[in-house]
Design a protein around this motif. Structure first.
Motif, PDB file in Angstrom:
ATOM      1  N   GLU A 185     -12.465 -50.243  18.202  1.00 53.16           N
ATOM      2  CA  GLU A 185     -13.024 -48.891  18.118  1.00 53.16           C
ATOM      3  C   GLU A 185     -12.664 -48.082  19.343  1.00 53.16           C
ATOM      4  OE1 GLU A 185     -14.129 -46.573  16.381  1.00 53.16           O
ATOM      5  OE2 GLU A 185     -14.472 -47.663  14.533  1.00 53.16           O
ATOM      6  N   THR A 186     -13.085 -46.845  19.315  1.00 53.96           N
ATOM      7  CA  THR A 186     -12.852 -45.928  20.418  1.00 53.96           C
ATOM      8  C   THR A 186     -14.069 -45.049  20.614  1.00 53.96           C
ATOM      9  OG1 THR A 186     -11.225 -44.417  21.371  1.00 53.96           O
ATOM     10  CG2 THR A 186     -11.810 -44.071  19.058  1.00 53.96           C
ATOM     11  N   ASN A 187     -14.041 -44.292  21.664  1.00 54.93           N
ATOM     12  CA  ASN A 187     -15.114 -43.371  22.009  1.00 54.93           C
ATOM     13  C   ASN A 187     -15.339 -42.367  20.878  1.00 54.93           C
ATOM     14  OD1 ASN A 187     -16.160 -40.793  23.283  1.00 54.93           O
ATOM     15  ND2 ASN A 187     -16.278 -42.164  25.039  1.00 54.93           N
ATOM     16  N   ASN A 188     -16.601 -42.078  20.580  1.00 56.36           N
ATOM     17  CA  ASN A 188     -16.943 -41.094  19.550  1.00 56.36           C
ATOM     18  C   ASN A 188     -18.106 -40.230  20.036  1.00 56.36           C
ATOM     19  OD1 ASN A 188     -16.795 -39.730  17.147  1.00 56.36           O
ATOM     20  ND2 ASN A 188     -17.808 -41.303  15.946  1.00 56.36           N
ATOM     21  N   GLU A 189     -18.009 -39.786  21.296  1.00 54.21           N
ATOM     22  CA  GLU A 189     -19.083 -38.997  21.906  1.00 54.21           C
ATOM     23  C   GLU A 189     -19.270 -37.632  21.261  1.00 54.21           C
ATOM     24  OE1 GLU A 189     -19.777 -39.549  26.445  1.00 54.21           O
ATOM     25  OE2 GLU A 189     -17.625 -39.768  26.075  1.00 54.21           O
ATOM     26  N   LEU A 194     -23.918 -41.208  23.015  1.00 54.14           N
ATOM     27  CA  LEU A 194     -24.079 -42.634  23.307  1.00 54.14           C
ATOM     28  C   LEU A 194     -22.932 -43.481  22.764  1.00 54.14           C
ATOM     29  CD1 LEU A 194     -27.891 -43.114  22.595  1.00 54.14           C
ATOM     30  CD2 LEU A 194     -26.759 -42.793  24.801  1.00 54.14           C
ATOM     31  N   TRP A 195     -22.077 -42.909  21.916  1.00 54.47           N
ATOM     32  CA  TRP A 195     -21.005 -43.693  21.297  1.00 54.47           C
ATOM     33  C   TRP A 195     -19.802 -43.810  22.226  1.00 54.47           C
ATOM     34  CZ3 TRP A 195     -24.459 -45.596  18.919  1.00 54.47           C
ATOM     35  CH2 TRP A 195     -25.012 -45.210  17.705  1.00 54.47           C
ATOM     36  N   HIS A 196     -20.048 -44.379  23.402  1.00 54.01           N
ATOM     37  CA  HIS A 196     -18.935 -44.747  24.287  1.00 54.01           C
ATOM     38  C   HIS A 196     -18.076 -45.766  23.538  1.00 54.01           C
ATOM     39  CE1 HIS A 196     -21.035 -43.632  28.317  1.00 54.01           C
ATOM     40  NE2 HIS A 196     -21.238 -42.719  27.391  1.00 54.01           N
ATOM     41  N   GLY A 197     -16.857 -45.989  23.990  1.00 50.84           N
ATOM     42  CA  GLY A 197     -15.968 -46.905  23.274  1.00 50.84           C
ATOM     43  C   GLY A 197     -16.596 -48.259  23.013  1.00 50.84           C
ATOM     44  N   GLU A 198     -17.236 -48.830  24.033  1.00 49.33           N
ATOM     45  CA  GLU A 198     -17.840 -50.155  23.899  1.00 49.33           C
ATOM     46  C   GLU A 198     -19.054 -50.122  22.968  1.00 49.33           C
ATOM     47  OE1 GLU A 198     -16.387 -49.845  28.258  1.00 49.33           O
ATOM     48  OE2 GLU A 198     -17.157 -48.504  26.715  1.00 49.33           O
ATOM     49  N   VAL A 199     -19.899 -49.125  23.140  1.00 50.91           N
ATOM     50  CA  VAL A 199     -21.110 -49.031  22.315  1.00 50.91           C
ATOM     51  C   VAL A 199     -20.736 -48.728  20.863  1.00 50.91           C
ATOM     52  CG1 VAL A 199     -23.293 -47.792  21.969  1.00 50.91           C
ATOM     53  CG2 VAL A 199     -22.564 -48.411  24.281  1.00 50.91           C
ATOM     54  N   HIS A 200     -19.716 -47.909  20.670  1.00 50.22           N
ATOM     55  CA  HIS A 200     -19.275 -47.610  19.306  1.00 50.22           C
ATOM     56  C   HIS A 200     -18.698 -48.863  18.639  1.00 50.22           C
ATOM     57  CE1 HIS A 200     -17.032 -44.965  16.301  1.00 50.22           C
ATOM     58  NE2 HIS A 200     -18.315 -44.774  16.098  1.00 50.22           N
ATOM     59  N   ALA A 201     -17.976 -49.683  19.413  1.00 47.44           N
ATOM     60  CA  ALA A 201     -17.477 -50.952  18.871  1.00 47.44           C
ATOM     61  C   ALA A 201     -18.644 -51.866  18.494  1.00 47.44           C
ATOM     62  CB  ALA A 201     -16.557 -51.638  19.879  1.00 47.44           C
ATOM     63  N   LEU A 202     -19.668 -51.910  19.342  1.00 44.20           N
ATOM     64  CA  LEU A 202     -20.850 -52.728  19.030  1.00 44.20           C
ATOM     65  C   LEU A 202     -21.568 -52.203  17.785  1.00 44.20           C
ATOM     66  CD1 LEU A 202     -22.116 -53.286  22.657  1.00 44.20           C
ATOM     67  CD2 LEU A 202     -21.288 -55.062  21.090  1.00 44.20           C
TER      68      LEU A 202
END
Length: 195
Positions: free
Chosen positions: A49-53, A58-66
């Motif tokens: 995934e990638t960033n979706n701010e 809150l949808w940083h790349g890592e959080v969006h992947a999670l």
């Protein structure tokens, strides 16, 4: 010392799975951070995934992947202890916490917090660590009771194949420089609080 084959695989995932998603996201005004989750057993991708701010800050790349990882049916989702977490950039405090709360015992990253600030003109990671947590760069505990982190550039330098891997890092750096230029030129029109 990490195996060259693992480093190569993680670089492949960044280049072929994360970068294309990130390029599309950057065109929409998102930052250039991305992540992937791989199975430890065979290094296959579970999610990239990638960033979706622009949708949610809150949808940083890592959080969006999670988020995407936990949207998978439980039967298709491996246990976090059986996975490798890969981030294109050293995770910020939000993402460090998310990786911890979700039970991953590791993460690998390519670019450091200093790279985010100096090469990509995104200083917020280091500013937040300093202002909120009073931590200087590198001040968080990179190996602790929850996880161990690995800087891919450092690992690559420690391998017998460091020259070839260094060329791969240079190529990835060029890709991210281009993404950064696109992001920086268009960020004024996005609705991200810390653009």
């Amino acid at each position: 010392m990490a195996e060259t084959s693992l480093i190569d695989r993680l670089f492949d995932v960044i280049e072929h799975d994360i970068v294309p998603r990130t390029a599309a996201g950057v065109k929409k005004g998102n930052k250039l951070f991305g992540a992937a989750i791989l199975r430890k057993s065979d290094l296959s991708i579970v999610v990239a995934e990638t960033n979706n701010e622009t949708e949610n800050p809150l949808w940083h790349g890592e959080v969006h992947a999670l988020k995407r990882f936990y949207e998978l049916p439980k039967a298709d989702r491996p246990e976090t202890k059986d996975c490798i977490f890969l981030a294109t950039h050293e995770p910020c405090s939000l993402c460090l916490s998310a990786i911890t709360w979700t039970g991953f015992d590791n993460f690998y990253y390519l670019f450091s917090h200093e790279d985010s600030r100096d090469s990509f003109a995104i200083p917020h990671d280091l500013r937040i660590l300093k202002e909120v947590f009073r931590l200087d760069p590198g001040g968080y505990n990179a190996e602790n009771a929850y996880w161990k982190s690995f800087a891919l550039c450092k690992l690559a330098r420690e391998t017998p194949d460091s020259e070839r891997l260094g060329k791969r890092i240079d190529r990835l750096s060029l890709l991210y420089e281009e993404l950064s230029e696109t992001y920086q030129s268009g960020k004024g029109g996005n609705d991200i609080p810390l653009a």
